[in-house]
Design an enzyme around this catalytic site. Sequence first.
Site, PDB file in Angstrom:
ATOM      1  N   TYR A 181      38.957  10.468  44.084  1.00 52.88           N
ATOM      2  CA  TYR A 181      38.449   9.876  42.831  1.00 52.88           C
ATOM      3  C   TYR A 181      38.669   8.359  42.843  1.00 52.88           C
ATOM      4  O   TYR A 181      37.766   7.582  42.532  1.00 52.88           O
ATOM      5  CB  TYR A 181      39.177  10.520  41.650  1.00 52.88           C
ATOM      6  CG  TYR A 181      38.944   9.877  40.305  1.00 52.88           C
ATOM      7  CD1 TYR A 181      37.809  10.174  39.556  1.00 52.88           C
ATOM      8  CD2 TYR A 181      39.863   8.965  39.771  1.00 52.88           C
ATOM      9  CE1 TYR A 181      37.604   9.585  38.311  1.00 52.88           C
ATOM     10  CE2 TYR A 181      39.666   8.368  38.535  1.00 52.88           C
ATOM     11  CZ  TYR A 181      38.535   8.686  37.810  1.00 52.88           C
ATOM     12  OH  TYR A 181      38.329   8.103  36.587  1.00 52.88           O
ATOM     13  N   SER A 208      37.495   2.560  37.167  1.00 49.40           N
ATOM     14  CA  SER A 208      38.823   3.039  36.774  1.00 49.40           C
ATOM     15  C   SER A 208      39.873   2.146  37.425  1.00 49.40           C
ATOM     16  O   SER A 208      39.662   1.641  38.536  1.00 49.40           O
ATOM     17  CB  SER A 208      39.029   4.476  37.256  1.00 49.40           C
ATOM     18  OG  SER A 208      40.381   4.861  37.082  1.00 49.40           O
TER      19      SER A 208
HETATM   20  P1  NAP Z   1      34.983  13.190  29.934  1.00 53.82           P
HETATM   21  O1  NAP Z   1      35.642  13.162  28.600  1.00 53.82           O
HETATM   22  O2  NAP Z   1      35.428  14.218  30.935  1.00 53.82           O
HETATM   23  O3  NAP Z   1      33.404  13.329  29.710  1.00 53.82           O
HETATM   24  C1  NAP Z   1      32.574  13.435  30.808  1.00 53.82           C
HETATM   25  C2  NAP Z   1      31.124  13.416  30.377  1.00 53.82           C
HETATM   26  O4  NAP Z   1      30.320  13.372  31.563  1.00 53.82           O
HETATM   27  C3  NAP Z   1      30.694  14.655  29.621  1.00 53.82           C
HETATM   28  O5  NAP Z   1      29.764  14.272  28.619  1.00 53.82           O
HETATM   29  C4  NAP Z   1      29.989  15.494  30.696  1.00 53.82           C
HETATM   30  O6  NAP Z   1      28.969  16.348  30.188  1.00 53.82           O
HETATM   31  C5  NAP Z   1      29.348  14.413  31.531  1.00 53.82           C
HETATM   32  N1  NAP Z   1      29.011  14.778  32.907  1.00 53.82           N
HETATM   33  C6  NAP Z   1      29.857  15.189  33.904  1.00 53.82           C
HETATM   34  N2  NAP Z   1      29.167  15.363  35.052  1.00 53.82           N
HETATM   35  C7  NAP Z   1      27.863  15.062  34.774  1.00 53.82           C
HETATM   36  C8  NAP Z   1      26.673  15.052  35.536  1.00 53.82           C
HETATM   37  N3  NAP Z   1      26.659  15.375  36.835  1.00 53.82           N
HETATM   38  N4  NAP Z   1      25.505  14.699  34.922  1.00 53.82           N
HETATM   39  C9  NAP Z   1      25.504  14.351  33.605  1.00 53.82           C
HETATM   40  N5  NAP Z   1      26.611  14.335  32.831  1.00 53.82           N
HETATM   41  C10 NAP Z   1      27.762  14.691  33.414  1.00 53.82           C
HETATM   42  O7  NAP Z   1      35.112  11.775  30.677  1.00 53.82           O
HETATM   43  P2  NAP Z   1      35.793  10.388  30.195  1.00 53.82           P
HETATM   44  O8  NAP Z   1      37.251  10.502  30.326  1.00 53.82           O
HETATM   45  O9  NAP Z   1      35.184   9.933  28.922  1.00 53.82           O
HETATM   46  O10 NAP Z   1      35.332   9.423  31.394  1.00 53.82           O
HETATM   47  C11 NAP Z   1      34.213   8.552  31.301  1.00 53.82           C
HETATM   48  C12 NAP Z   1      34.283   7.588  32.472  1.00 53.82           C
HETATM   49  O11 NAP Z   1      35.498   6.838  32.386  1.00 53.82           O
HETATM   50  C13 NAP Z   1      34.309   8.268  33.848  1.00 53.82           C
HETATM   51  O12 NAP Z   1      33.569   7.507  34.761  1.00 53.82           O
HETATM   52  C14 NAP Z   1      35.789   8.247  34.209  1.00 53.82           C
HETATM   53  O13 NAP Z   1      35.978   8.290  35.606  1.00 53.82           O
HETATM   54  C15 NAP Z   1      36.185   6.915  33.618  1.00 53.82           C
HETATM   55  N6  NAP Z   1      37.617   6.796  33.380  1.00 53.82           N
HETATM   56  C16 NAP Z   1      38.243   7.583  32.468  1.00 53.82           C
HETATM   57  C17 NAP Z   1      39.610   7.435  32.278  1.00 53.82           C
HETATM   58  C18 NAP Z   1      40.377   8.268  31.286  1.00 53.82           C
HETATM   59  O14 NAP Z   1      41.626   8.148  31.268  1.00 53.82           O
HETATM   60  N7  NAP Z   1      39.712   9.081  30.472  1.00 53.82           N
HETATM   61  C19 NAP Z   1      40.324   6.492  33.026  1.00 53.82           C
HETATM   62  C20 NAP Z   1      39.650   5.716  33.954  1.00 53.82           C
HETATM   63  C21 NAP Z   1      38.293   5.865  34.112  1.00 53.82           C
HETATM   64  P3  NAP Z   1      29.314  17.769  29.447  1.00 53.82           P
HETATM   65  O15 NAP Z   1      29.961  17.384  28.134  1.00 53.82           O
HETATM   66  O16 NAP Z   1      27.983  18.397  29.277  1.00 53.82           O
HETATM   67  O17 NAP Z   1      30.246  18.495  30.364  1.00 53.82           O
END
Ligand code: NAP
Length: 254
Positions: A163, A149
Amino acid sequence: MSSASTRKKVVIITGAGRGIGAAAAMLAGARGYAVCVNYLSNHDAAQHVVAAIRNNGGEAIAVQADVSQEEGVQALFATVDRELGKVTALVNNVGVLERQMRLDQMDAERLTRIFRNNVVSYFLCSREAVKRMSTIYGGCGGVIVNVSSTAAKLGSPGEYIDYAASKGAIDSMTVGLAKELAQEGVRVNGVRPGSVYTEIHASGGEPGRVDRVKANIPMRRGGQPEELANAILWLLSEEASYVTGAILDVSGGL
Ligand code: NAP
């Protein structure tokens, strides 16, 4: 005889039921990977991703496993060994954040949850991948992409420096592991998303966060999960054959 071009491509994407992981899974399916869609509890969302890949002519399975726990990681990789074959690519994508607050309000339980989910899971999944990919273990090589991130660079003051620090750890791990595996056929790279339209922001207590902060993004807009998926799939591909230890900002200029 199998070569890089004829070998079956098998990718595990952690946290692929929703958001960036789901977009990467769908693109991987379209690019000919057999895809393991890992998720924690939202079975319907993961099945939706699998159905979309299959309807598009691809191969995919959904695997429930908590990758913050060692048993979960071992069960995940064992299922993929059995049902898809030897993994050739890993996308460490799971990431969680918690309610926005300052450090002086954070307790040890929260810190442990953040580091288990965001750091320990990446180490454990990478360990299992290395044992299957590295030429030292008789593997044919492979690729790992770590989803970090821009918080690692910005620090997220007043919101979630825990985080941000967990993502800083991932960037260090990407650089170190890339060097550790450089002569064993395994490339390791990272992507640093900026603010992307997914449900993660609701966990921080601010579902509309991307629209609040977009005025500070040089491109003046949030990112879409598919824009991250494109970068992840490029790093996984042979087009990035000389790229290892790199961390690519996909953040609209942040
Ligand atoms: P998200 O929409 O919240 O989705 C999270 C996913 O992770 C869901 O499928 C969830 O499963 C799964 N999950 C959470 N804890 C888990 C565990 N312990 N074991 C297995 N699965 C687990 O997240 P996102 O925004 O797409 O983020 C993806 C990555 O990008 C992350 O590493 C995040 O830190 C990074 N990121 C995101 C952003 C942003 O703005 N979105 C910015 C910077 C970095 P369930 O569906 O079953 O709950």
